[in-house]
Motif scaffolding. Structure first.
Motif, mmCIF file in Angstrom:
data_model
loop_
_atom_site.group_PDB
_atom_site.id
_atom_site.type_symbol
_atom_site.label_atom_id
_atom_site.label_comp_id
_atom_site.label_asym_id
_atom_site.label_seq_id
_atom_site.Cartn_x
_atom_site.Cartn_y
_atom_site.Cartn_z
ATOM 1 N N TRP A 43 1.001 -1.318 0.066
ATOM 2 C CA TRP A 43 -0.142 -0.054 -0.029
ATOM 3 C C TRP A 43 0.818 1.353 0.003
ATOM 4 O O TRP A 43 0.616 2.331 -0.543
ATOM 5 C CB TRP A 43 -0.880 -0.080 1.364
ATOM 6 C CG TRP A 43 -2.076 -0.987 1.058
ATOM 7 C CD1 TRP A 43 -2.560 -1.568 0.071
ATOM 8 C CD2 TRP A 43 -2.560 -1.747 2.345
ATOM 9 N NE1 TRP A 43 -3.334 -2.519 0.457
ATOM 10 C CE2 TRP A 43 -3.448 -2.702 1.840
ATOM 11 C CE3 TRP A 43 -2.604 -1.542 3.775
ATOM 12 C CZ2 TRP A 43 -4.338 -3.469 2.650
ATOM 13 C CZ3 TRP A 43 -3.488 -2.298 4.545
ATOM 14 C CH2 TRP A 43 -3.993 -3.254 3.840
ATOM 15 N N SER A 44 1.863 1.148 0.657
ATOM 16 C CA SER A 44 2.856 2.322 0.837
ATOM 17 C C SER A 44 3.456 2.706 -0.711
ATOM 18 O O SER A 44 3.234 3.933 -1.129
ATOM 19 C CB SER A 44 4.056 2.106 1.503
ATOM 20 O OG SER A 44 4.711 3.112 1.645
ATOM 21 N N ALA A 45 3.541 1.563 -1.619
ATOM 22 C CA ALA A 45 4.342 1.776 -2.812
ATOM 23 C C ALA A 45 3.044 2.333 -3.764
ATOM 24 O O ALA A 45 3.094 3.299 -4.584
ATOM 25 C CB ALA A 45 4.839 0.556 -3.226
ATOM 26 N N ALA A 46 1.966 1.555 -3.689
ATOM 27 C CA ALA A 46 0.900 1.914 -4.329
ATOM 28 C C ALA A 46 0.167 3.038 -4.101
ATOM 29 O O ALA A 46 -0.120 3.964 -5.102
ATOM 30 C CB ALA A 46 -0.264 0.799 -4.120
ATOM 31 N N ALA A 51 -0.997 8.360 -6.121
ATOM 32 C CA ALA A 51 -0.915 10.003 -5.824
ATOM 33 C C ALA A 51 -0.235 10.799 -7.016
ATOM 34 O O ALA A 51 -0.810 11.695 -7.457
ATOM 35 C CB ALA A 51 -0.209 10.454 -4.457
ATOM 36 N N PHE A 52 0.740 10.300 -7.646
ATOM 37 C CA PHE A 52 1.544 11.070 -8.309
ATOM 38 C C PHE A 52 0.691 10.689 -10.006
ATOM 39 O O PHE A 52 0.512 11.660 -10.656
ATOM 40 C CB PHE A 52 2.745 10.490 -8.730
ATOM 41 C CG PHE A 52 3.865 11.191 -7.595
ATOM 42 C CD1 PHE A 52 3.853 12.601 -7.155
ATOM 43 C CD2 PHE A 52 4.133 10.345 -6.779
ATOM 44 C CE1 PHE A 52 4.714 13.033 -6.256
ATOM 45 C CE2 PHE A 52 5.137 10.722 -5.628
ATOM 46 C CZ PHE A 52 5.247 11.981 -5.447
ATOM 47 N N PHE A 67 -5.175 11.879 -1.733
ATOM 48 C CA PHE A 67 -4.087 10.915 -1.921
ATOM 49 C C PHE A 67 -2.614 11.047 -1.459
ATOM 50 O O PHE A 67 -1.946 10.183 -0.906
ATOM 51 C CB PHE A 67 -4.104 10.548 -3.487
ATOM 52 C CG PHE A 67 -5.335 9.954 -4.259
ATOM 53 C CD1 PHE A 67 -6.044 8.922 -3.426
ATOM 54 C CD2 PHE A 67 -5.981 10.743 -5.319
ATOM 55 C CE1 PHE A 67 -7.372 8.555 -3.878
ATOM 56 C CE2 PHE A 67 -7.010 9.954 -5.935
ATOM 57 C CZ PHE A 67 -7.553 9.108 -5.040
ATOM 58 N N LEU A 68 -2.301 12.306 -1.652
ATOM 59 C CA LEU A 68 -1.020 12.699 -1.177
ATOM 60 C C LEU A 68 -1.011 12.505 0.400
ATOM 61 O O LEU A 68 0.057 12.068 0.675
ATOM 62 C CB LEU A 68 -0.562 14.151 -1.496
ATOM 63 C CG LEU A 68 -0.390 14.278 -3.153
ATOM 64 C CD1 LEU A 68 -0.414 15.922 -3.051
ATOM 65 C CD2 LEU A 68 0.781 13.784 -3.477
ATOM 66 N N PHE A 69 -2.059 12.819 1.273
ATOM 67 C CA PHE A 69 -1.891 12.541 2.488
ATOM 68 C C PHE A 69 -1.834 11.089 2.796
ATOM 69 O O PHE A 69 -0.925 10.508 3.667
ATOM 70 C CB PHE A 69 -3.239 13.189 3.316
ATOM 71 C CG PHE A 69 -3.441 12.652 4.763
ATOM 72 C CD1 PHE A 69 -2.602 13.395 5.451
ATOM 73 C CD2 PHE A 69 -4.359 11.951 5.038
ATOM 74 C CE1 PHE A 69 -2.772 12.875 6.943
ATOM 75 C CE2 PHE A 69 -4.521 11.368 6.389
ATOM 76 C CZ PHE A 69 -3.587 11.934 7.262
ATOM 77 N N ALA A 70 -2.867 10.204 2.060
ATOM 78 C CA ALA A 70 -2.771 8.844 2.180
ATOM 79 C C ALA A 70 -1.259 8.160 1.953
ATOM 80 O O ALA A 70 -0.908 7.273 2.742
ATOM 81 C CB ALA A 70 -3.711 8.065 1.441
ATOM 82 N N MET A 71 -0.450 8.908 0.960
ATOM 83 C CA MET A 71 0.793 8.531 0.586
ATOM 84 C C MET A 71 1.654 8.435 1.808
ATOM 85 O O MET A 71 2.485 7.448 2.288
ATOM 86 C CB MET A 71 1.291 9.015 -0.588
ATOM 87 C CG MET A 71 2.712 8.691 -0.898
ATOM 88 S SD MET A 71 3.211 9.742 -2.085
ATOM 89 C CE MET A 71 3.480 11.419 -1.265
ATOM 90 N N ALA A 117 -0.971 3.612 -16.080
ATOM 91 C CA ALA A 117 -0.316 3.208 -14.590
ATOM 92 C C ALA A 117 -1.328 3.367 -13.485
ATOM 93 O O ALA A 117 -1.484 2.742 -12.644
ATOM 94 C CB ALA A 117 0.723 4.466 -14.634
ATOM 95 N N HIS A 118 -2.339 4.372 -13.937
ATOM 96 C CA HIS A 118 -3.186 4.470 -12.835
ATOM 97 C C HIS A 118 -4.277 3.343 -12.782
ATOM 98 O O HIS A 118 -4.571 2.607 -11.684
ATOM 99 C CB HIS A 118 -4.210 5.522 -13.302
ATOM 100 C CG HIS A 118 -5.531 5.929 -12.477
ATOM 101 N ND1 HIS A 118 -5.382 6.641 -11.107
ATOM 102 C CD2 HIS A 118 -6.599 5.446 -12.373
ATOM 103 C CE1 HIS A 118 -6.318 6.710 -10.552
ATOM 104 N NE2 HIS A 118 -7.432 5.977 -11.459
ATOM 105 N N MET A 119 -4.533 2.725 -13.949
ATOM 106 C CA MET A 119 -5.332 1.588 -14.066
ATOM 107 C C MET A 119 -4.641 0.287 -13.608
ATOM 108 O O MET A 119 -5.212 -0.674 -12.917
ATOM 109 C CB MET A 119 -5.632 1.207 -15.715
ATOM 110 C CG MET A 119 -6.866 2.397 -16.110
ATOM 111 S SD MET A 119 -8.358 2.375 -15.282
ATOM 112 C CE MET A 119 -8.262 3.622 -13.883
ATOM 113 N N LEU A 120 -3.430 0.196 -13.704
ATOM 114 C CA LEU A 120 -2.646 -1.009 -13.352
ATOM 115 C C LEU A 120 -2.562 -0.911 -11.907
ATOM 116 O O LEU A 120 -2.753 -2.107 -11.245
ATOM 117 C CB LEU A 120 -1.218 -0.789 -13.779
ATOM 118 C CG LEU A 120 -0.229 -2.088 -13.634
ATOM 119 C CD1 LEU A 120 -0.869 -3.350 -14.274
ATOM 120 C CD2 LEU A 120 0.942 -1.848 -14.223
ATOM 121 N N VAL A 121 -2.564 0.199 -11.200
ATOM 122 C CA VAL A 121 -2.556 0.275 -9.777
ATOM 123 C C VAL A 121 -3.945 -0.063 -9.258
ATOM 124 O O VAL A 121 -4.337 -0.975 -8.291
ATOM 125 C CB VAL A 121 -2.236 1.868 -9.119
ATOM 126 C CG1 VAL A 121 -2.296 1.652 -7.843
ATOM 127 C CG2 VAL A 121 -0.698 2.037 -9.529
#
Length: 382
Positions: A43-46, A51-52, A67-71, A117-121
């Motif tokens: 989750w940390s990587a995802a 977020a980006f 998303f940035l806060f969750a990261m 990239a977004h869809m892969l995550v």
């Protein structure tokens, strides 16, 4: 009017997410939860990728700040887990999800295609939840935290923000929908009542309390450092005979136990002449040996429990004698317990003096197959 509603839901989403991570971190510090390390690493990587990539796809969307806060929050929890426990290699499923996240980064870096990239995550999210689902299925108290309910509420509010933001295609908030379903599934598994404020926060007996209604036996202890590394300390006094911790590892045949385990990897407890109990990944793995222990293992029909064999003061390290379950003659360990009675080398039960053997037997603090003297004589003869 619509802009005002978007801002309101955004604040709800941010507040719920903030409260969820704060509650979860508080539970982690107080040993109220036992997070799955692999899931949080993923989750940390995802969340970093998400977020980006989300910011790249939708640079003006207010939910990008969530998303940035969750990261940042996921990274903080992952670092806390890394510091407090030994790390192990990921399973195939966990490795697949880590690979998916790294692939998302590669796609973004090589082709600048943030959407895919977004869809892969998004596709990797359910896989990343699998270790946590398995952990909760084994024991729901491992994740019994109000945080899951708060994250579910936060995801729902984030989804409402996305759907009410003009020009946001469905694909851009697919991740939010998947996260909502996954968080809600864990909340359902651990019990919907965990978000009930009356169970989680209040004032009782002259003091303010948080999360006390979710207190588990692990809260009776603190994991700290000793000269041996990780150790378990009593957080409150215990009296002789108190049941302390249940040992819950998976059973293995003796032939499957690694022959060269040392240090943190040597968490196997012999329970029959042919079987060992392996590491559980819980607090029982961290209880160290002492030649002058204050606790011992008691085998019962309902499980294997560590019980106090004398009064234990708050702050005292909890220990037991590893020899009380061992019949293997080729196993030994250099002892560094530093007690006045230290034997220097720890071996099987037969290496204890006859008087000490009888002392443990009379208190039912040995493995069942060592309770009879004739069984020990057979082991010696073998």
């Amino acid at each position: 009017m619509r802009g005002w509603m978007v801002q309101a839901w955004f604040l709800v989403a941010l507040a719920a997410s903030l409260a969820g991570y704060a509650t979860y971190l508080a539970g982690l510090r107080r040993n109220l939860v036992e997070p799955n390390r692999a899931s949080w690493l993923i989750w940390s990587a995802a969340t970093a990728v998400e977020a980006f990539t989300y910011a790249a796809v939708n640079p003006d969307g207010p939910q990008r700040w969530i998303f940035l806060f969750a990261m940042v929050a996921c990274a903080a929890i992952t670092i806390a887990l890394w510091r407090r426990s030994a790390w192990s290699l990921p399973t195939r499923t966990e490795a697949f999800c880590i690979g998916a996240s790294l692939s998302a980064l590669a796609i973004w870096a090589m082709f600048r295609d943030a959407f895919w990239a977004h869809m892969l995550v998004v596709a990797a999210v359910p896989v990343s939840f699998w270790p946590t689902w398995a952990s909760v299925a084994a024991d729901r108290n491992r994740e019994r935290s109000p945080a899951w309910g708060l994250w579910t509420v936060g995801d729902l509010a984030t989804l409402l923000v996305a759907t009410r933001t003009p020009g946001s295609p469905v694909g851009e908030y697919a991740y939010i929908l998947v996260e909502l379903v996954c968080h809600a599934s864990v909340w359902f598994l651990v019990g919907l009542a965990t978000i009930n404020p009356l169970r989680s926060i209040g004032y009782r007996n002259g003091r303010f309390f948080v999360l006390d209604a979710l207190r588990t036996p692990a809260n009776l202890f603190k994991v700290g450092e000793s000269h041996l590394g990780k150790a378990v300390f009593a957080a409150q006094p215990f009296i002789e005979g108190d049941r302390l911790i249940e040992f819950t590892g998976r059973r293995f045949r003796a032939a499957r136990v690694p022959s060269l385990t040392r240090g943190q990897s040597d968490r196997f407890v012999q329970v029959t002449p042919e079987h060992y109990m392996g590491p559980s990944g819980r607090i029982d793995d961290l209880v160290n040996h002492s030649c002058a222990p204050n606790a011992g293992l008691r085998f019962t029909d309902s499980g294997v429990y560590l019980v106090a064999i004398r009064n234990i003061a708050a702050g005292e390290e909890v220990t037991w004698d590893y020899s009380t379950t061992l019949a293997e003659s080729n196993w030994h360990m250099i002892c560094q317990c530093r007690s006045p009675d230290c034997r220097r080398v720890i071996g099987n039960f037969a290496t204890l003096t006859p008087e000490r053997q009888e002392w443990f037997r009379s208190r039912n603090l040995v493995a069942p197959y060592l309770r009879r003297k004739d069984s020990l004589s057979r082991d010696r003869a073998a």
